[in-house]
Design a protein around this motif. Sequence first.
Motif, mmCIF file in Angstrom:
data_model
loop_
_atom_site.group_PDB
_atom_site.id
_atom_site.type_symbol
_atom_site.label_atom_id
_atom_site.label_comp_id
_atom_site.label_asym_id
_atom_site.label_seq_id
_atom_site.Cartn_x
_atom_site.Cartn_y
_atom_site.Cartn_z
ATOM 1 N N GLU A 100 0.829 -1.205 0.000
ATOM 2 C CA GLU A 100 0.000 0.000 0.000
ATOM 3 C C GLU A 100 0.864 1.257 0.000
ATOM 4 O O GLU A 100 0.613 2.195 -0.756
ATOM 5 C CB GLU A 100 -0.921 0.014 1.221
ATOM 6 N N ILE A 105 -1.664 3.198 -2.535
ATOM 7 C CA ILE A 105 -3.048 2.724 -2.603
ATOM 8 C C ILE A 105 -3.522 2.323 -1.213
ATOM 9 O O ILE A 105 -2.737 2.280 -0.271
ATOM 10 C CB ILE A 105 -3.191 1.507 -3.547
ATOM 11 N N SER A 106 -4.806 2.021 -1.100
ATOM 12 C CA SER A 106 -5.376 1.501 0.130
ATOM 13 C C SER A 106 -6.270 0.320 -0.225
ATOM 14 O O SER A 106 -7.200 0.459 -1.026
ATOM 15 C CB SER A 106 -6.181 2.587 0.835
ATOM 16 N N MET A 107 -5.964 -0.845 0.325
ATOM 17 C CA MET A 107 -6.736 -2.053 0.040
ATOM 18 C C MET A 107 -7.811 -2.249 1.089
ATOM 19 O O MET A 107 -7.539 -2.119 2.277
ATOM 20 C CB MET A 107 -5.826 -3.285 0.052
ATOM 21 N N ASP A 108 -9.020 -2.591 0.628
ATOM 22 C CA ASP A 108 -10.063 -2.942 1.583
ATOM 23 C C ASP A 108 -9.880 -4.407 1.987
ATOM 24 O O ASP A 108 -9.072 -5.131 1.417
ATOM 25 C CB ASP A 108 -11.454 -2.679 1.009
ATOM 26 N N SER A 111 -10.402 -7.066 -0.870
ATOM 27 C CA SER A 111 -9.298 -7.164 -1.830
ATOM 28 C C SER A 111 -8.105 -7.869 -1.217
ATOM 29 O O SER A 111 -7.502 -8.746 -1.831
ATOM 30 C CB SER A 111 -8.863 -5.779 -2.300
ATOM 31 N N VAL A 124 -4.489 -6.889 -8.005
ATOM 32 C CA VAL A 124 -5.284 -6.012 -7.134
ATOM 33 C C VAL A 124 -4.704 -4.598 -7.144
ATOM 34 O O VAL A 124 -5.444 -3.613 -7.245
ATOM 35 C CB VAL A 124 -5.350 -6.571 -5.697
ATOM 36 N N LYS A 127 -5.621 -2.796 -10.369
ATOM 37 C CA LYS A 127 -7.039 -2.422 -10.389
ATOM 38 C C LYS A 127 -7.278 -1.206 -9.515
ATOM 39 O O LYS A 127 -7.989 -0.282 -9.906
ATOM 40 C CB LYS A 127 -7.903 -3.590 -9.896
ATOM 41 N N LEU A 128 -6.688 -1.208 -8.326
ATOM 42 C CA LEU A 128 -6.882 -0.069 -7.423
ATOM 43 C C LEU A 128 -6.213 1.198 -7.963
ATOM 44 O O LEU A 128 -6.765 2.283 -7.863
ATOM 45 C CB LEU A 128 -6.336 -0.406 -6.031
ATOM 46 N N PRO A 133 -12.964 -1.154 -9.718
ATOM 47 C CA PRO A 133 -13.277 -1.913 -8.503
ATOM 48 C C PRO A 133 -12.551 -3.249 -8.523
ATOM 49 O O PRO A 133 -12.440 -3.873 -9.558
ATOM 50 C CB PRO A 133 -14.791 -2.117 -8.569
ATOM 51 N N SER A 134 -12.052 -3.684 -7.349
ATOM 52 C CA SER A 134 -11.310 -4.931 -7.308
ATOM 53 C C SER A 134 -12.152 -6.092 -6.841
ATOM 54 O O SER A 134 -13.206 -5.978 -6.347
ATOM 55 C CB SER A 134 -10.106 -4.802 -6.397
#
Length: 134
Positions: A100, A105-108, A111, A124, A127-128, A133-134
């Motif tokens: 990240e 980026i920030s992964m939920d 993801s 991932v 995509k982010l 949307p991932s």
Amino acid sequence: MSSIAAPSVFVASWHRSTRRKNQDSRAAQAFISVPGTQRAVRASSRRVSCSAKPETVEKVSRIVKRQLALPDDAAVESSSNLAQLGADSLDTVEILMSLEEAFGISMDEGSAGRIVTVQDAADVIEKLASGRPS
């Protein structure tokens, strides 16, 4: 018929129209063949996913190698499974945090939970980074 050719994989798909009781249905089929093999595999899903750029995979591999303190000669490839490389759950969280930070980026949670291999992480991330949307 449409097709996508890549250095290692060839994908072809087409639609077949059939008539049943005055209804027109379109059946989609996709076949994936790998050069050097004797057969094609019929894809069971219509979802097509493009692989991440090689430079993204390489950067993810370097970060994974650094986080796990692997020797310089250790092979970390796109198909490398994080758990098989020796990552426990804490290592995986630290790897994801480093990714990240490195990619901005920030992964939920959803993801992050789908990441098993280096390729998964690179996909991932792209995509982010692209806003999809991932």
